[in-house]
Design an enzyme around this catalytic site. Structure first.
Site, PDB file in Angstrom:
ATOM      1  N   MET A  90     -40.380  57.020  22.952  1.00  0.00           N
ATOM      2  CA  MET A  90     -41.574  56.172  22.981  1.00  0.00           C
ATOM      3  C   MET A  90     -41.954  55.777  24.407  1.00  0.00           C
ATOM      4  SD  MET A  90     -42.062  56.461  19.857  1.00  0.00           S
ATOM      5  CE  MET A  90     -43.280  55.333  19.205  1.00  0.00           C
ATOM      6  N   ILE A  92     -44.815  56.962  27.575  1.00  0.00           N
ATOM      7  CA  ILE A  92     -45.881  57.832  28.063  1.00  0.00           C
ATOM      8  C   ILE A  92     -45.319  58.591  29.261  1.00  0.00           C
ATOM      9  CG2 ILE A  92     -48.129  57.841  29.218  1.00  0.00           C
ATOM     10  CD1 ILE A  92     -48.891  55.483  27.403  1.00  0.00           C
ATOM     11  N   ASN A 107     -43.212  67.826  20.880  1.00  0.00           N
ATOM     12  CA  ASN A 107     -43.210  66.452  20.376  1.00  0.00           C
ATOM     13  C   ASN A 107     -43.507  66.465  18.885  1.00  0.00           C
ATOM     14  OD1 ASN A 107     -43.328  63.545  20.482  1.00  0.00           O
ATOM     15  ND2 ASN A 107     -45.564  63.671  20.442  1.00  0.00           N
ATOM     16  N   HIS A 109     -45.307  63.975  16.057  1.00  0.00           N
ATOM     17  CA  HIS A 109     -46.161  62.791  15.979  1.00  0.00           C
ATOM     18  C   HIS A 109     -46.488  62.519  14.507  1.00  0.00           C
ATOM     19  CE1 HIS A 109     -49.011  59.774  17.312  1.00  0.00           C
ATOM     20  NE2 HIS A 109     -49.855  60.260  16.401  1.00  0.00           N
ATOM     21  N   THR A 141     -49.006  68.285  26.402  1.00  0.00           N
ATOM     22  CA  THR A 141     -49.854  68.414  27.592  1.00  0.00           C
ATOM     23  C   THR A 141     -50.106  66.997  28.114  1.00  0.00           C
ATOM     24  OG1 THR A 141     -51.787  68.424  26.170  1.00  0.00           O
ATOM     25  CG2 THR A 141     -50.972  70.572  26.870  1.00  0.00           C
ATOM     26  N   ASP A 145     -50.498  62.382  23.071  1.00  0.00           N
ATOM     27  CA  ASP A 145     -50.472  62.981  21.734  1.00  0.00           C
ATOM     28  C   ASP A 145     -51.479  64.113  21.592  1.00  0.00           C
ATOM     29  OD1 ASP A 145     -48.413  61.289  20.892  1.00  0.00           O
ATOM     30  OD2 ASP A 145     -49.829  59.705  20.391  1.00  0.00           O
ATOM     31  N   GLU A 174     -41.587  65.171   8.425  1.00  0.00           N
ATOM     32  CA  GLU A 174     -41.271  65.334   9.858  1.00  0.00           C
ATOM     33  C   GLU A 174     -39.956  66.102  10.008  1.00  0.00           C
ATOM     34  OE1 GLU A 174     -41.483  61.925  12.463  1.00  0.00           O
ATOM     35  OE2 GLU A 174     -42.896  60.920  11.161  1.00  0.00           O
TER      36      GLU A 174
HETATM   37  C1  GAR Z   1     -41.024  59.229  14.111  1.00  0.00           C
HETATM   38  O1  GAR Z   1     -41.848  58.896  13.024  1.00  0.00           O
HETATM   39  C2  GAR Z   1     -41.810  59.999  15.163  1.00  0.00           C
HETATM   40  O2  GAR Z   1     -42.759  60.877  14.608  1.00  0.00           O
HETATM   41  C3  GAR Z   1     -42.476  58.878  15.916  1.00  0.00           C
HETATM   42  O3  GAR Z   1     -41.474  57.899  16.026  1.00  0.00           O
HETATM   43  C4  GAR Z   1     -40.617  57.968  14.886  1.00  0.00           C
HETATM   44  C5  GAR Z   1     -39.188  58.044  15.372  1.00  0.00           C
HETATM   45  O4  GAR Z   1     -38.295  57.981  14.296  1.00  0.00           O
HETATM   46  N1  GAR Z   1     -42.975  59.314  17.190  1.00  0.00           N
HETATM   47  C6  GAR Z   1     -44.107  58.884  17.735  1.00  0.00           C
HETATM   48  O5  GAR Z   1     -44.803  58.024  17.232  1.00  0.00           O
HETATM   49  C7  GAR Z   1     -44.476  59.534  19.070  1.00  0.00           C
HETATM   50  N2  GAR Z   1     -45.845  59.333  19.379  1.00  0.00           N
HETATM   51  P1  GAR Z   1     -36.818  58.532  14.433  1.00  0.00           P
HETATM   52  O6  GAR Z   1     -36.229  57.840  15.663  1.00  0.00           O
HETATM   53  O7  GAR Z   1     -36.131  58.103  13.176  1.00  0.00           O
HETATM   54  O8  GAR Z   1     -36.873  60.020  14.590  1.00  0.00           O
END
Ligand code: GAR
Length: 216
Positions: A90, A92, A107, A109, A141, A145, A174
């Site tokens: 998390m 940038i 990544n 998302h 890139t 996102d 995911e």
């Molecule tokens: C996940 O849902 C991932 O897609 C999101 O954070 C979560 C992490 O969960 N990522 C973003 O929002 C990036 N922009 P996790 O630590 O259990 O994998």
């Protein structure tokens, strides 16, 4: 064998699914910018090297990103790892960092990009009233996102859904598509075209449509 470095910030459920996916590559290290990230334990339990690089110890983004890049390149062969995965990382990332790992940085998302970039994607989806939501794996890139899309999974938004229920439904997908995308990359089946799109070599039949709500 190709090498992979995974960056996390928190819970690490995507990391866990990647660790358990029996990928055709070696996960060389897991790096977290937060010492308290729960996901670090999953790596340690499996004998994967872990590194904490706390961003709060750096006075600016460029310095942290340079140190992070150097740490990543310590893993893998002399050119660093073949693939770097953001798995709930998390932060940038600066343009310089993204360019340094261009073409080998993926990544995940939690939305069907380009819809709902940024944070609170499930709340954004509920507020917009979409009937279909989902998740995206993409090459990174410089813009937030964005980047060539590798694979997406769609789920229905159900009447009465809470943010938590929707997040849980998306998260299950995911875990499926991230491992799938990484497998394709490691098998050298992902081709980035000059036009900035992803071609999958040996692509299978098209997926079936998801209609939501479905007809009775
Ligand atoms: C996940 O849902 C991932 O897609 C999101 O954070 C979560 C992490 O969960 N990522 C973003 O929002 C990036 N922009 P996790 O630590 O259990 O994998």
């Amino acid at each position: 064998m190709k090498t992979v470095v995974i960056l996390i910030s928190g819970r690490g459920s995507n990391l866990l699914s990647l660790l358990e996916a029996e990928l055709p590559g070696r996960i060389a290290a897991v790096i977290s910018n937060r010492p308290e990230a729960g996901g670090l334990a999953y790596a340690k339990e499996r004998g994967v090297a872990t590194v904490v690089l706390d961003h709060r110890a750096y006075s600016n983004r460029a310095d942290f990103d340079a140190a992070l890049g150097d740490e990543i390149e310590r893993h893998g062969d002399s050119k660093g790892p073949d693939l770097v995965l953001l798995a709930g990382f998390m932060r940038i990332l600066s343009d310089g960092f993204v360019r340094r790992f261009s073409g080998r940085l993926l990544n995940i998302h939690p939305s069907l990009l380009p819809a709902f970039p940024g944070l609170n994607t499930h709340a954004q989806a509920l507020a917009a009233g979409v009937r279909i939501h989902g998740c995206t794996v993409h090459f990174v890139t410089p813009a937030l996102d964005s980047g060539p899309i590798v694979v997406q999974a769609a789920v229905p938004v159900l009447g009465g859904d809470t943010e938590e229920a929707l997040a849980e439904r998306v998260l299950r997908q995911e875990h499926r598509i991230y491992a799938q995308a990484v497998r394709w990359f490691l098998e050298e089946r992902l081709l980035l075209t000059p036009g900035g799109r992803v071609e999958l070599l040996g692509e299978g039949p098209p997926a079936t449509p998801l209609i939501s709500p479905a007809q009775a």
